[in-house]
Design a protein around this motif. Structure first.
Motif, PDB file in Angstrom:
ATOM      1  N   LEU A  10       0.913  -1.345   0.013  1.00 20.61           N
ATOM      2  CA  LEU A  10       0.032   0.019   0.033  1.00 20.61           C
ATOM      3  C   LEU A  10       0.764   1.258   0.099  1.00 20.61           C
ATOM      4  O   LEU A  10       1.541   1.602   1.001  1.00 20.61           O
ATOM      5  CB  LEU A  10      -1.125   0.105   1.074  1.00 20.61           C
ATOM      6  N   ILE A  42      -9.256   0.372   2.329  1.00 19.71           N
ATOM      7  CA  ILE A  42      -8.558  -0.395   1.393  1.00 19.71           C
ATOM      8  C   ILE A  42      -7.907  -1.683   2.007  1.00 19.71           C
ATOM      9  O   ILE A  42      -7.838  -2.749   1.465  1.00 19.71           O
ATOM     10  CB  ILE A  42      -7.179   0.542   1.219  1.00 19.71           C
ATOM     11  N   LEU A 131      -2.405  -1.894  -3.969  1.00 15.05           N
ATOM     12  CA  LEU A 131      -3.494  -1.536  -3.847  1.00 15.05           C
ATOM     13  C   LEU A 131      -3.356   0.112  -3.526  1.00 15.05           C
ATOM     14  O   LEU A 131      -2.622   0.557  -2.678  1.00 15.05           O
ATOM     15  CB  LEU A 131      -4.646  -1.959  -2.699  1.00 15.05           C
ATOM     16  N   PRO A 133      -4.084   3.546  -2.438  1.00 18.01           N
ATOM     17  CA  PRO A 133      -5.121   4.088  -1.445  1.00 18.01           C
ATOM     18  C   PRO A 133      -5.895   5.229  -1.665  1.00 18.01           C
ATOM     19  O   PRO A 133      -6.692   5.242  -0.935  1.00 18.01           O
ATOM     20  CB  PRO A 133      -3.925   4.272  -0.131  1.00 18.01           C
ATOM     21  N   ARG A 211      -5.755  -1.598  -8.791  1.00 17.16           N
ATOM     22  CA  ARG A 211      -5.388  -2.741  -8.159  1.00 17.16           C
ATOM     23  C   ARG A 211      -4.643  -3.629  -9.193  1.00 17.16           C
ATOM     24  O   ARG A 211      -4.824  -3.879 -10.162  1.00 17.16           O
ATOM     25  CB  ARG A 211      -6.845  -3.214  -7.935  1.00 17.16           C
TER      26      ARG A 211
END
Length: 296
Positions: A10, A42, A131, A133, A211
Motif C-alpha cells: 500500500l 483499502i 492497492l 490508497p 489494483r
C-alpha cells in the motif's frame, strides 16, 4: 502450482497536496469516508481477498497510519470500563493480528514504481497485490470488492492481473491504458500498455484502475527502469517490460471506484457509502431533499 496472494503493498507516502490545508497535519489516507479512514477501506478490501500481511510504504509525517493499525491501550481500556461494547468490538475487529503489518520508507517522491520497489525485501519471492490508497471501491452485481475479483482471475489464469475500468475515450490521456487480445468475458488478455497516451492515440478505453497482482520479477525491472513521465519511476513502464516475459490479464471490475484523491471523488464516496448505511440513509436523503437534490 500457483502461490497464493498473501501480501499487499500500500503506497501511502504521497503529500496529498490537492487537499491542502486539510492534509498539512493529517495524511490524506486518514481522511474519513463517513466514519472510517480511507485507508481502512483499502485494508478491508485486501483482507476480504485473503491478504495476510500489509506492507505500508510511507513517508515523513505518516506516523498516524502506524498508530491507527496498532493497539491503543488507553482507548480500549476506556471503552471497556464505560461499557461501550459495540465500539470496542468494532475497534478490535479492525486491528490486524500481531506481526501482520510492516512499514518501510520511500525517502524521496520518485513515483509509484519506486514506492513498490521499496517493498521488495518484505515481499520476497512471491506474487503480491498492490492497492492504491486513493481508490476506494464498492462492489456491484453481488460480487466481492475489486481485489477479490482480481484474485479470482489470478486463481484461474495465474501470472499478472490488473483491474480495469472503462472511461470515455476523451479521458484516456489521464491514465494508464491497455490493449486487449483474447476476451474471456470479465477477464481478458492484455497485449499492450501505455501510460497517459496522447489524445486519440489510446489503444482502448480500458484504464488500469488501481489494483494489481504482480509477480516478484517486477522488482528487478523497477530497479533498472528509466524514469518516465514526470521524472518518476512509473509502475506501468516496469509492467510493460515484464509483459515481454510473462502474461498479463485484465479484470473488468464489477462495481464502482471512487477516486478519493480528488475532491469530487471524495465527496461522492461519502454520499454513496452513507446512503448504503441503514443508520444514515434516511436522514441523509432528508438533508439532501432540503438542499433540493432529492425530489419529494
Amino acid at each position: 502450482m500457483k502461490k497464493p496472494i498473501r501480501k499487499a503493498v500500500l503506497p501511502v507516502a504521497g503529500l496529498g497536496t490537492r487537499f491542502l490545508p486539510a492534509t498539512k497535519a493529517v495524511p490524506k489516507e486518514m481522511m474519513t469516508v463517513v466514519d472510517r479512514p480511507i485507508l481502512q477501506y483499502i485494508v478491508d478490501e485486501a483482507r476480504e481477498a485473503g491478504v495476510e500481511h500489509f506492507i505500508f510504504v510511507t513517508g515523513r509525517n505518516k506516523g498516524v497510519i502506524e498508530d491507527h493499525f496498532d493497539s491503543s491501550y488507553e482507548l480500549e481500556d476506556t471503552l471497556k470500563r464505560r461499557g461501550k461494547d459495540g465500539a470496542y468490538a468494532a475497534l478490535m475487529a479492525d486491528l490486524p493480528p500481531a506481526g501482520a503489518t510492516s512499514f518501510t520508507r520511500q525517502q524521496a517522491p520518485l513515483g509509484l514504481g519506486h514506492a513498490v520497489w521499496c517493498a521488495r525485501d518484505i515481499v520476497g519471492d512471491e506474487p503480491f497485490a498492490v492497492l492504491l490508497p486513493d481508490m476506494v471501491t464498492k462492489p456491484g452485481g453481488g460480487g466481492g470488492r475489486c481485489l477479490a475479483q482480481c484474485v479470482e482471475a489470478y486463481n484461474e489464469f495465474g501470472g499478472n492481473i490488473l483491474a480495469l475500468e472503462e472511461v470515455p475515450p476523451e479521458e484516456t490521456h489521464q491514465y494508464g491504458v491497455v490493449a486487449i487480445g483474447a476476451d474471456h468475458g470479465r477477464a481478458c488478455e492484455i497485449t499492450g500498455m501505455v501510460e497517459k497516451p496522447k489524445a486519440g492515440k489510446a489503444p482502448s478505453n480500458l484504464i488500469i484502475s488501481g489494483r494489481y497482482i504482480l509477480q516478484p520479477e517486477i522488482f528487478q525491472i523497477l530497479e533498472l527502469v528509466d524514469k518516465g513521465a514526470g521524472g518518476e519511476v512509473q509502475l506501468t513502464d516496469g509492467m510493460i517490460q515484464l509483459a515481454r516475459k510473462q502474461k498479463f490479464h485484465g479484470v473488468r471490475f464489477e462495481g464502482t471506484t471512487y477516486d478519493c484523491g480528488s475532491k469530487l471523488g471524495f465527496l461522492a464516496a461519502n454520499i454513496a457509502f452513507a446512503l448504503s448505511r441503514q443508520d444514515l440513509a434516511a436522514g441523509l436523503k432528508e438533508e439532501l431533499r432540503k438542499l433540493g437534490f432529492v425530489a419529494g
